[in-house]
Design a protein around this motif. Sequence first.
Motif, PDB file in Angstrom:
ATOM      1  N   LEU A  84      31.784   3.964 -55.637  1.00 16.98           N
ATOM      2  CA  LEU A  84      31.369   5.235 -55.050  1.00 16.98           C
ATOM      3  C   LEU A  84      31.346   5.170 -53.522  1.00 16.98           C
ATOM      4  O   LEU A  84      31.130   6.180 -52.866  1.00 16.98           O
ATOM      5  N   GLY A  85      31.555   3.997 -52.976  1.00 17.84           N
ATOM      6  CA  GLY A  85      31.536   3.851 -51.529  1.00 17.84           C
ATOM      7  C   GLY A  85      30.140   3.911 -50.945  1.00 17.84           C
ATOM      8  O   GLY A  85      29.969   4.130 -49.747  1.00 17.84           O
TER       9      GLY A  85
ATOM     10  N   LYS B  24      40.913   3.447 -56.024  1.00 19.83           N
ATOM     11  CA  LYS B  24      41.662   3.997 -54.892  1.00 19.83           C
ATOM     12  C   LYS B  24      41.408   5.503 -54.867  1.00 19.83           C
ATOM     13  O   LYS B  24      41.017   6.084 -55.884  1.00 19.83           O
ATOM     14  N   GLY B  25      41.631   6.094 -53.717  1.00 20.84           N
ATOM     15  CA  GLY B  25      41.346   7.526 -53.570  1.00 20.84           C
ATOM     16  C   GLY B  25      39.871   7.817 -53.705  1.00 20.84           C
ATOM     17  O   GLY B  25      39.487   8.907 -54.135  1.00 20.84           O
ATOM     18  N   TYR B  33      34.465  15.282 -44.237  1.00 18.89           N
ATOM     19  CA  TYR B  33      33.537  15.300 -45.366  1.00 18.89           C
ATOM     20  C   TYR B  33      34.345  15.501 -46.650  1.00 18.89           C
ATOM     21  O   TYR B  33      35.450  16.036 -46.610  1.00 18.89           O
ATOM     22  N   GLY B  34      33.771  15.079 -47.756  1.00 21.09           N
ATOM     23  CA  GLY B  34      34.504  15.192 -49.008  1.00 21.09           C
ATOM     24  C   GLY B  34      33.607  15.500 -50.187  1.00 21.09           C
ATOM     25  O   GLY B  34      32.376  15.409 -50.103  1.00 21.09           O
ATOM     26  N   LEU B  35      34.258  15.887 -51.276  1.00 18.38           N
ATOM     27  CA  LEU B  35      33.561  16.135 -52.543  1.00 18.38           C
ATOM     28  C   LEU B  35      34.015  15.051 -53.513  1.00 18.38           C
ATOM     29  O   LEU B  35      35.206  14.969 -53.832  1.00 18.38           O
ATOM     30  N   GLN B  36      33.070  14.226 -53.945  1.00 19.87           N
ATOM     31  CA  GLN B  36      33.392  13.067 -54.774  1.00 19.87           C
ATOM     32  C   GLN B  36      32.928  13.289 -56.208  1.00 19.87           C
ATOM     33  O   GLN B  36      31.792  13.714 -56.429  1.00 19.87           O
ATOM     34  N   GLY B 101      34.115   8.450 -58.921  1.00 22.80           N
ATOM     35  CA  GLY B 101      34.348   8.000 -57.551  1.00 22.80           C
ATOM     36  C   GLY B 101      35.519   8.680 -56.868  1.00 22.80           C
ATOM     37  O   GLY B 101      35.648   8.603 -55.655  1.00 22.80           O
ATOM     38  N   THR B 102      36.388   9.335 -57.647  1.00 23.71           N
ATOM     39  CA  THR B 102      37.572   9.973 -57.055  1.00 23.71           C
ATOM     40  C   THR B 102      37.165  11.090 -56.095  1.00 23.71           C
ATOM     41  O   THR B 102      36.290  11.890 -56.405  1.00 23.71           O
ATOM     42  N   MET B 103      37.832  11.125 -54.935  1.00 20.84           N
ATOM     43  CA  MET B 103      37.589  12.198 -53.979  1.00 20.84           C
ATOM     44  C   MET B 103      38.435  13.402 -54.383  1.00 20.84           C
ATOM     45  O   MET B 103      39.650  13.280 -54.529  1.00 20.84           O
TER      46      MET B 103
END
Lengths: 245, 139
Positions: A84-85, B24-25, B33-36, B101-103
């Motif tokens: 999840l970083g 990855k990704g 900023y991102g939505l994960q 975890g993918t963005m």
Amino acid sequence: MKAQTPVLQAKHREKLGSRYSQRVRNAGGLPAVVYGHGEAPVAISLEAHDALAHFHAGEKVFKLELAGSKEQIVLLKELQFDYLGTNIVHADFARVDLNEKVRTKVAIHLIGEAKGLKQAGAILMHPVNEITIECKVLDIPEFIEVLITDLDVDQMVTAGQVKLPGGDMRLITDSHAVVAQIVIQQEIKVGEETTAVAGAAEPEVLTAKKPAEGEAAKPAAGAKPAAGGAAKPAAGAAKPAAPKK
Amino acid sequence: MALMPKRVKYRKEQRRVRDRKATKGNYVAYGDYGLQALEGAWVAGQVLEAGRIACQHYLKREGKLFIRVFPDKPISKKPLETRMGTGKAEVDYWAARVKPGTMLFEIAGVAEATAKLALLRAAVKMPVRCRFVGRRLSV
């Protein structure tokens, strides 16, 4: 690099592998490795709380006090994150001399408000947020400031135009990499899709068998069998039920 | 119109395992900023399009939106009241393989508060739990 180099207390890690690394993390440690200068790599564990505080403060060069060996100067080379970083799970350090030239990434801080941003729909793009430079360990800057107040629409600042703080520093990143750019956002109409092929209901199938001559009336292999697909279950339903064994 | 590939090598695909974490990704790469995604799913092209529209309506021509996943997996579905057998069904929709975890989306060029509200509107459309994230620490 800051005037006072932070000190990290480290212990040798005897047992290696993901399971033992997880145990180190559960005990409040941070697994790490030290390598470089022709010596064998050493697996170590750090105090996670102290180490992470230094990492988040932007520190890169540390004095490493390892039990049973003399103090050494190390450079933070890489951090590993969980999926999840969120959490740092591992750190890589390279042994360095203070006067040695190393390659490291330095963050770019954009200073000022660009005059092009006053135009409607203008946005500031900064695809490259950090550049790789080669410099002495003592001279590693915390960040590099780039003034963008004079930046207008369709103008850009490239990595080659960034003024490096030291005279003996060398830019490693591609000099054409865009550090800051003002672009006008294109309006996308609702329902319009840029990446999809307009009017194509199905993608082209590269391995599809091409119809032989005289079979042009048959539907293409990639086409959706609108009538055929619906006819099959209907035909199946009309069949008499198979005798039960 | 929903996203789908322009050309593919094969028309249909096996389902495959989907319970894996993203390696990855899974970080903010292009925007600020991102939505994960916190769960795994096959996210349909129509759903991504709905998220994009929801997000861009809120942004009102400000900022730049990046869609980090692409629906390139054909999902086939048999019609209703159909007997089993007679081969694999036709493609129903195209989906993106989303792992925990993918963005999904990223935004650049807007303030954090604006980006958060815009991405949370897209998150409502997603079939998975999502969270708002910023750039991660880099060395």
